[in-house]
Each structure stands twice: as structure tokens, then as C-alpha cells.
Design a protein around this motif. Structure first.
Motif, mmCIF file in Angstrom:
data_model
loop_
_atom_site.group_PDB
_atom_site.id
_atom_site.type_symbol
_atom_site.label_atom_id
_atom_site.label_comp_id
_atom_site.label_asym_id
_atom_site.label_seq_id
_atom_site.Cartn_x
_atom_site.Cartn_y
_atom_site.Cartn_z
ATOM 1 N N GLY A 63 6.418 5.957 11.024
ATOM 2 C CA GLY A 63 5.452 5.200 10.408
ATOM 3 C C GLY A 63 6.206 3.896 10.032
ATOM 4 O O GLY A 63 5.330 3.100 9.658
ATOM 5 N N GLY A 64 7.378 3.540 10.345
ATOM 6 C CA GLY A 64 7.849 2.297 10.043
ATOM 7 C C GLY A 64 8.112 1.462 11.265
ATOM 8 O O GLY A 64 7.960 1.781 12.320
ATOM 9 N N ILE B 275 13.339 4.489 -0.754
ATOM 10 C CA ILE B 275 13.391 3.391 0.298
ATOM 11 C C ILE B 275 12.286 3.249 1.070
ATOM 12 O O ILE B 275 11.675 4.179 2.016
ATOM 13 N N GLY B 276 11.672 1.951 1.406
ATOM 14 C CA GLY B 276 10.858 1.744 2.161
ATOM 15 C C GLY B 276 11.581 1.201 3.311
ATOM 16 O O GLY B 276 12.327 0.353 3.447
ATOM 17 N N THR C 29 0.779 -1.337 -0.081
ATOM 18 C CA THR C 29 0.068 -0.124 -0.086
ATOM 19 C C THR C 29 0.777 1.266 0.136
ATOM 20 O O THR C 29 0.476 2.463 -0.283
ATOM 21 N N ARG C 30 2.057 1.280 0.303
ATOM 22 C CA ARG C 30 3.086 2.408 0.061
ATOM 23 C C ARG C 30 3.481 2.516 -1.283
ATOM 24 O O ARG C 30 4.072 3.699 -1.259
ATOM 25 N N GLU D 32 12.993 8.622 1.911
ATOM 26 C CA GLU D 32 12.587 7.271 2.913
ATOM 27 C C GLU D 32 11.270 7.693 3.139
ATOM 28 O O GLU D 32 10.721 8.466 3.518
ATOM 29 N N VAL D 33 10.459 6.384 3.187
ATOM 30 C CA VAL D 33 9.110 6.384 3.421
ATOM 31 C C VAL D 33 8.742 4.980 4.352
ATOM 32 O O VAL D 33 9.389 4.162 4.036
#
Length: 388
Positions: free
Chosen positions: A139-140, A132-133, A114-115, A213-214
Motif C-alpha cells: 500500500g506504500g 510508522i507511515g 487519510t491514513r 507500519e502502515v
């Protein structure tokens, strides 16, 4: 739109997807259909394609992909024969991608699909090269990892920061979106060792990369068994060795020599035990030598040459060939050591030269003759229907 000129002057237009998604796989048949449905739901109206890079899984992963493609899903499979490894699978998938923007995601649904729209949006609207996830930003999270696995991850990240000079929060992540041109620019400097392809790309790029980064929360795998084991850590060490030596020393050779060192300890231990039991030195030496060869062979088969691991009858044949190779290596050791002693007059230097010679000889010959790929070549059958 991509325009392609067809024969007889017809022009057909093909819409390239906004995102190509690469998922390396081995024995992930049960996860493929859920992955396709999850990605379709996450991407909504955004066009996409999913490339499954399958390392010839015996569970029918490639067949499941074909079934889904037949049902109209935007999925295709690259089936690799005699090639194994997540990093190299990702590289092949990226090079086969239709879109300029490529996502890398696990096939076991541990990464949060979903990201993907958020990560894609950053590449489409900013000048970043790589998104980068990350499990280590807002949120991580690492989900249900136990303390041991969290500690392993922290150590690996610390090593990447200190030795490789990478400053992103999660260099161990296997979930990211990148411009295909970034991978193509680094392609000849990628080591493609082990599982950490992101770290490989970050350290091989010919220019500093603009990175975003997410955060995402790591999930438990949907089905099947985890591929995480001690060998994954060893392959991470392979990657670091390759980067630190700039590819001058094959990481597999270093592991081969390390196991040889353990084999020497095994030899001395068996020698001590057998002599303690009243066995004559010559007979004890033979027993210790055979034991050390078996020890080295089993460990190399399980770790150094994991991707070409021998089983069954081939395991037995491989052991016999390996023993013959090591015997020849011993002769090479003695010959080079004797020559060095005569020329240099130093027995320590002679010992090192002989050991190095036998190590190189054993590694090269064993790689070629013991753990060579089994290509199962077959002669094609030609049926002549008619001659006109």
C-alpha cells in the motif's frame, strides 16, 4: 476528560483531543489552510488538534495559523526564534501536545493524512508504541520520485539498518504516530540533529519499541519549494555521527574539520598556481592563506552553520572576524606544536597536536563569535501612567 480546579471552587472540564498532530514548518503559509481542511476531512468526528511549529518563517506562516485559529480551527502555533531544524521542532511540538497520542506530519501535504485514523486506531486498540507511515510496505510507494532520489533513499535506509541497527522498513519516514510517553522517556538522549527524528527516537529509546507500519504513497508538495538538498544528507550524517559516538564528538566539529581539510587542499592548489606564475613564495603563501580562509568561511557559512547563516553586511563582518580567529588559531597551532616537539621529540606528533589545537580553538571561537545567534535585544519601554 481533564478536570481543572478554577479559583473560587469552580471546576471546568476540558476534553483532550484524541490526537495531537505536530507539523514543523518553515515558509509554508500557502500550505497551512489546505492542510487544516485536509486533516479535518480525514479525521471526521474524531477530535484533534494541529500544532504548527514555525521556525520564524518570513512568509507569514505564523500569522496564517493565527487567522485560522480565529476562525475556530483547532490549530495553534509555536513560533521559534533563533532556533531552526525539523527534529527539534518536532520534539517541541510533541512536548506541547495535549493528547497522549501524537502524530508527526509534514506541513506541505506530502504525507497522506487519510491514513491518520488507521494509525491512531492501532495505538488505541493494541499495545504498540509507534506506528510508522511507510513507503516500503504493502500500500506504500514513493510516488513520482526520480531514480536519483530513490537511490539516495535506499542508501540512507541501508545505512540506518547497518549502522544504527534499526529494522523497520522505512526508518527515513517523517510520518508517524507515537505515544508521547515514548518521546518523553528518550528526550534526554535525542540528538535532535537534522531531519530524521524517527530514526532518532528509535535509537534513543531506553527500551525496545513495539512498532507497526502502515503503507502510504508519498505525494508531491502542494505549494512552495522543497527543503531537500545536499545539506539534508549532511545533517543525516550529523545524526549518525552523534549516535555512533554517543554524543561525545559534536557532529558540527567533524564537519568543520572536514571543511578545514578541503581548505588545506585549496591552499596548496593556490600556492602551486601562484608560484607557477613567478610569484615569490612569501607572497604566494599570503595569497594562498587568504584564499583558503575565504574558502573555509564560505563553506562553513553555507553548510556547517546553515541555521545561523550570515548574509549581507553581516557576511562581510563575519569573514573579517573569522580571518582574525584563524590567525589566532595559527599562533595556537605553532605554540602547541613547538611545546610538543620539545617535550616528546616527535615532529609528526607535534604536527598533529598543533593541528588539533588550532581546530578546537577555531571551532569554539568561531561558533561563539562569528555564527552566534542574532538576538536583536531591545530595551523595553516603560510608560508610567499614574502613581497612587
Amino acid at each position: 476528560m481533564i478536570q481543572r480546579q478554577e479559583p473560587f471552587g469552580f471546576t471546568v472540564q476540558h476534553a483532550a483531543p484524541a490526537l495531537s498532530i505536530v507539523a514543523p514548518a518553515y515558509n509554508e503559509r500557502e500550505n497551512i489552510r489546505p492542510l487544516v481542511h485536509a486533516v479535518a476531512h480525514a479525521m471526521g468526528e474524531t477530535s484533534w488538534e494541529l500544532i504548527i511549529v514555525d521556525d520564524d518563517s518570513p512568509d507569514g506562516t505564523a500569522r496564517e495559523v493565527a487567522v485560522l485559529a480565529g476562525e475556530g480551527a483547532p490549530v495553534r502555533c509555536i513560533r521559534r526564534i533563533d532556533r531552526r531544524g525539523l527534529a527539534s521542532a518536532v520534539v517541541e511540538g510533541v512536548l506541547a501536545a495535549t493528547s497522549e497520542l501524537v502524530a508527526v506530519i509534514d506541513a506541505d501535504l506530502q504525507h497522506d493524512e487519510t491514513r491518520l485514523p488507521v494509525m491512531l486506531g492501532l495505538l488505541e486498540t493494541t499495545d504498540v508504541d509507534l506506528v510508522i507511515g511507510s513507503r516500503h510496505v504493502a500500500g506504500g510507494g514513493v510516488g513520482e520520485w526520480d531514480q536519483h532520489r530513490q537511490r539516495m533513499s535506499r542508501v540512507a535506509t541501508w545505512i540506518a539498518h547497518r549502522l544504527a541497527g534499526v529494522r523497520v522498513s522505512d526508518p527515513m519516514s517523517g510520518f508517524f504516530v507515537v505515544r508521547r510517553s515514548v518521546v518523553e522517556a528518550a528526550i534526554y538522549d535525542l540528538s535532535q540533529q537534522g531531519y530524521k527524528i524517527l530514526l532518532d527516537i528509535l535509537t534513543a529509546s531506553p527500551r525496545p519499541l513495539r512498532v507497526a507500519e502502515v503503507g502510504y504513497v508519498f505525494r508531491e508538495r502542494h505549494a512552495g519549494t522543497s527543503k531537500l538538498d545536499v545539506v539534508v544528507l549532511i545533517e543525516y550524517a550529523f545524526l549518525l555521527i552523534d549516535k555512533l559516538t554517543h554524543g561525545l564528538i559534536p557532529p558540527r566539529f567533524i564537519l568543520f574539520c572536514a571543511i578545514g581539510g578541503l581548505g588545506l587542499l585549496c591552499h596548496l592548489a593556490v600556492l602551486d598556481i601562484t608560484i607557477g606564475q613567478g610569484v615569490t613564495f612569501l607572497r604566494a603563501q599570503v595569497i594562498a592563506t587568504v584564499a583558503a580562509m575565504a574558502f573555509n568561511y564560505v563553506l562553513n557559512n553555507a553548510i556547517t552553520y546553515r541555521s545561523a547563516r550570515l548574509r549581507g553586511v553581516r557576511f562581510v563582518i563575519g569573514y573579517l572576524v573569522f580571518s582574525a580567529v584563524c590567525s589566532l588559531g595559527a599562533l595556537a597551532n605553532i605554540s602547541v606544536a613547538n611545546l610538543t616537539l620539545n617535550e616528546m621529540g616527535s615532529w609528526p606528533l607535534a604536527g598533529v597536536a598543533g593541528a588539533l589545537m588550532s581546530s578546537v580553538f577555531n571551532f569554539g571561537v568561531a561558533t561563539h563569535f562569528v555564527w552566534r545567534p542574532d538576538r536583536r535585544r531591545r530595551r523595553p519601554t516603560v510608560v508610567l501612567r499614574a502613581r497612587i
